[in-house]
Design a protein around this motif. Structure first.
Motif, PDB file in Angstrom:
ATOM      1  N   GLN A  82       4.245 103.481 -20.897  1.00 42.78           N
ATOM      2  CA  GLN A  82       4.459 104.528 -20.482  1.00 42.78           C
ATOM      3  C   GLN A  82       5.992 104.956 -20.320  1.00 42.78           C
ATOM      4  O   GLN A  82       6.454 105.984 -20.479  1.00 42.78           O
ATOM      5  N   ARG A  83       6.841 103.630 -20.037  1.00 39.99           N
ATOM      6  CA  ARG A  83       8.285 103.949 -19.904  1.00 39.99           C
ATOM      7  C   ARG A  83       8.569 104.204 -21.142  1.00 39.99           C
ATOM      8  O   ARG A  83       9.672 104.986 -21.382  1.00 39.99           O
ATOM      9  N   ASN A  84       8.210 103.287 -22.271  1.00 47.28           N
ATOM     10  CA  ASN A  84       8.689 103.725 -23.597  1.00 47.28           C
ATOM     11  C   ASN A  84       8.467 105.001 -24.045  1.00 47.28           C
ATOM     12  O   ASN A  84       9.201 105.695 -24.929  1.00 47.28           O
ATOM     13  N   LYS A  85       7.180 105.642 -23.861  1.00 50.72           N
ATOM     14  CA  LYS A  85       6.839 107.008 -24.374  1.00 50.72           C
ATOM     15  C   LYS A  85       7.779 107.966 -23.611  1.00 50.72           C
ATOM     16  O   LYS A  85       8.105 108.942 -24.345  1.00 50.72           O
ATOM     17  N   ILE A  86       8.051 107.654 -22.255  1.00 49.50           N
ATOM     18  CA  ILE A  86       9.099 108.758 -21.726  1.00 49.50           C
ATOM     19  C   ILE A  86      10.376 108.682 -22.254  1.00 49.50           C
ATOM     20  O   ILE A  86      10.762 109.885 -22.667  1.00 49.50           O
ATOM     21  N   ARG A  87      10.616 107.526 -22.581  1.00 51.11           N
ATOM     22  CA  ARG A  87      12.024 107.388 -23.193  1.00 51.11           C
ATOM     23  C   ARG A  87      12.267 107.940 -24.613  1.00 51.11           C
ATOM     24  O   ARG A  87      13.131 108.786 -24.953  1.00 51.11           O
ATOM     25  N   LYS A  88      11.097 107.648 -25.514  1.00 46.69           N
ATOM     26  CA  LYS A  88      11.064 108.170 -26.712  1.00 46.69           C
ATOM     27  C   LYS A  88      10.986 110.254 -26.755  1.00 46.69           C
ATOM     28  O   LYS A  88      11.863 110.659 -27.579  1.00 46.69           O
ATOM     29  N   ARG A  89      10.218 110.476 -25.735  1.00 42.12           N
ATOM     30  CA  ARG A  89      10.156 111.878 -25.601  1.00 42.12           C
ATOM     31  C   ARG A  89      11.372 112.345 -25.100  1.00 42.12           C
ATOM     32  O   ARG A  89      12.090 113.450 -25.665  1.00 42.12           O
ATOM     33  N   ARG A  90      12.273 111.686 -24.255  1.00 37.88           N
ATOM     34  CA  ARG A  90      13.395 112.250 -23.882  1.00 37.88           C
ATOM     35  C   ARG A  90      14.439 112.404 -25.021  1.00 37.88           C
ATOM     36  O   ARG A  90      15.361 112.945 -25.298  1.00 37.88           O
ATOM     37  N   GLU A  91      14.467 111.202 -25.956  1.00 40.76           N
ATOM     38  CA  GLU A  91      15.394 110.952 -27.136  1.00 40.76           C
ATOM     39  C   GLU A  91      14.789 112.221 -27.972  1.00 40.76           C
ATOM     40  O   GLU A  91      16.255 112.673 -28.749  1.00 40.76           O
ATOM     41  N   ARG A  92      13.765 112.360 -28.030  1.00 49.36           N
ATOM     42  CA  ARG A  92      13.208 113.732 -29.045  1.00 49.36           C
ATOM     43  C   ARG A  92      13.832 114.930 -28.727  1.00 49.36           C
ATOM     44  O   ARG A  92      14.406 115.817 -29.367  1.00 49.36           O
ATOM     45  N   MET A  93      13.940 115.179 -27.204  1.00 46.01           N
ATOM     46  CA  MET A  93      14.306 116.611 -26.580  1.00 46.01           C
ATOM     47  C   MET A  93      15.867 116.617 -26.477  1.00 46.01           C
ATOM     48  O   MET A  93      16.303 117.794 -26.585  1.00 46.01           O
ATOM     49  N   TYR A  94      16.687 115.228 -25.956  1.00 49.20           N
ATOM     50  CA  TYR A  94      18.235 115.708 -25.757  1.00 49.20           C
ATOM     51  C   TYR A  94      18.688 114.574 -26.548  1.00 49.20           C
ATOM     52  O   TYR A  94      19.940 114.687 -26.312  1.00 49.20           O
ATOM     53  N   GLY A  95      18.123 113.917 -27.629  1.00 49.04           N
ATOM     54  CA  GLY A  95      18.994 113.008 -28.075  1.00 49.04           C
ATOM     55  C   GLY A  95      18.874 111.510 -27.633  1.00 49.04           C
ATOM     56  O   GLY A  95      18.671 111.332 -26.368  1.00 49.04           O
ATOM     57  N   GLY A  96      19.674 110.703 -28.158  1.00 53.74           N
ATOM     58  CA  GLY A  96      19.701 109.225 -27.744  1.00 53.74           C
ATOM     59  C   GLY A  96      20.802 109.224 -26.459  1.00 53.74           C
ATOM     60  O   GLY A  96      21.374 110.134 -26.222  1.00 53.74           O
ATOM     61  N   SER A  97      20.594 107.965 -25.967  1.00 56.61           N
ATOM     62  CA  SER A  97      21.771 107.690 -24.975  1.00 56.61           C
ATOM     63  C   SER A  97      23.179 107.779 -25.468  1.00 56.61           C
ATOM     64  O   SER A  97      23.352 107.442 -26.638  1.00 56.61           O
ATOM     65  N   PRO A  98      24.123 108.425 -24.800  1.00 53.46           N
ATOM     66  CA  PRO A  98      25.421 108.641 -25.149  1.00 53.46           C
ATOM     67  C   PRO A  98      26.125 107.467 -25.566  1.00 53.46           C
ATOM     68  O   PRO A  98      25.804 106.398 -24.709  1.00 53.46           O
ATOM     69  N   GLN A  99      26.601 107.304 -26.699  1.00 56.63           N
ATOM     70  CA  GLN A  99      27.221 106.154 -27.385  1.00 56.63           C
ATOM     71  C   GLN A  99      28.873 105.935 -26.718  1.00 56.63           C
ATOM     72  O   GLN A  99      29.645 107.182 -26.626  1.00 56.63           O
ATOM     73  N   PRO A 100      29.490 104.931 -26.304  1.00 58.25           N
ATOM     74  CA  PRO A 100      30.858 104.822 -25.994  1.00 58.25           C
ATOM     75  C   PRO A 100      31.682 105.279 -27.221  1.00 58.25           C
ATOM     76  O   PRO A 100      31.540 104.963 -28.303  1.00 58.25           O
TER      77      PRO A 100
END
Length: 273
Positions: free
Chosen positions: A231-249
């Motif tokens: 479920q955690r992975n599913k939520i993170r993948k959904r978040r990446e599709r909606m808002y993009g990946g985690s901001p990179q330095p």
């Protein structure tokens, strides 16, 4: 207690006082017409004052007993026993006066029913992209996801009366807020803030639980303890599709890298000298 809750108490206490005045005054010194006018004014005040409305998207407490039923119980107990107590203590002596005094106990129980009704009318919770707002007795507290210490998923189980009481009364503490669905078994989300305050909400009441979890993940908060890794992975993948990946330095500029190397060389030279 917020302004909204105070207004709701006024809606109930003023009509209760006018009704008792009409009955007791009619027994002693008021005319029948004056007594009826007091009762009519009490009903008018109760019906005329504007009722609170929850904001759009808010989730309100669930109670199998409607608010009107609590109000009717409160008015029934208060008008009956306050009138008996005041009249009895005025005209009687001895044991009868003592019995009239004891009638104040069920009379004050009306305030408990009024408190429950006010809590139902002035309590709710609504979620935003970066947190949630919990309102209880008209007092609002805004909690950002980044202020949370941890979030847990708990299975809450109780017998019928206990479940009804917890869902209806909610929390009696100032640092705890509870919003349950009134069922004997419910899966709850327990939000624990860093200062120790806790907010417990039945997950079945939330219209879009996945959106809330995505908002938590986007804000950098830890996802609730008790959900699976899948479920955690599913939520993170959904978040990446909606808002993009985690901001990179941002990559360091060449000047910053040269300055850092020069500082390291200078530090090593001083160590050897």
């Amino acid at each position: 207690m917020g302004k909204t809750a105070k207004l709701e108490f006024i809606r109930r206490l003023v009509p209760l006082s006018l009704s008792v005045l009409g009955i007791v005054g009619g027994y002693f010194f008021m005319s029948l017409l004056s007594s009826l006018l007091c009762l009519v004014a009490a009903a008018g005040i109760y019906a005329a004052l504007p009722r609170p409305s929850a904001p759009s998207g808010a989730v309100k407490p669930v109670s199998k007993t409607p608010v009107l039923a609590f109000d009717l119980l409160g008015f029934g107990l208060g008008i009956t026993f306050f009138s008996i107590a005041f009249i009895g203590m005025s005209v009687a002596t001895g044991v009868v006066a003592l019995a009239a005094l004891l009638a104040l106990l069920p009379a004050f129980a009306s305030l408990v029913f009024f408190s429950v009704a006010v809590r139902q009318e002035t309590s709710w919770v609504r979620f935003f992209g970066n947190g949630f707002e919990f309102t209880q007795f008209g007092l609002r507290v805004r909690v950002l996801y980044e202020e949370l210490k941890k979030v847990e998923v708990r299975l809450w189980e109780a017998s019928g009366w206990v479940a009804w009481f917890q869902a209806t009364i909610g929390s009696l503490g100032r640092r705890s807020a509870v919003l349950l669905n009134g069922e004997q078994s419910t899966k709850t989300l327990v939000f624990k803030r860093k200062d120790g305050a806790t907010f417990t909400i039945s997950s079945e009441l939330l219209p879009d639980l996945q959106r809330i979890l995505i908002g938590m993940d986007r804000a950098g908060a830890e996802l609730p303890e008790g959900i699976s890794e899948w479920q955690r992975n599913k939520i993170r993948k959904r978040r990446e599709r909606m808002y993009g990946g985690s901001p990179q330095p941002e990559p360091e500029s060449e000047q910053v890298q040269v300055a850092r190397i020069a500082a390291l060389i200078e530090h090593a030279r001083r160590q050897t000298s």
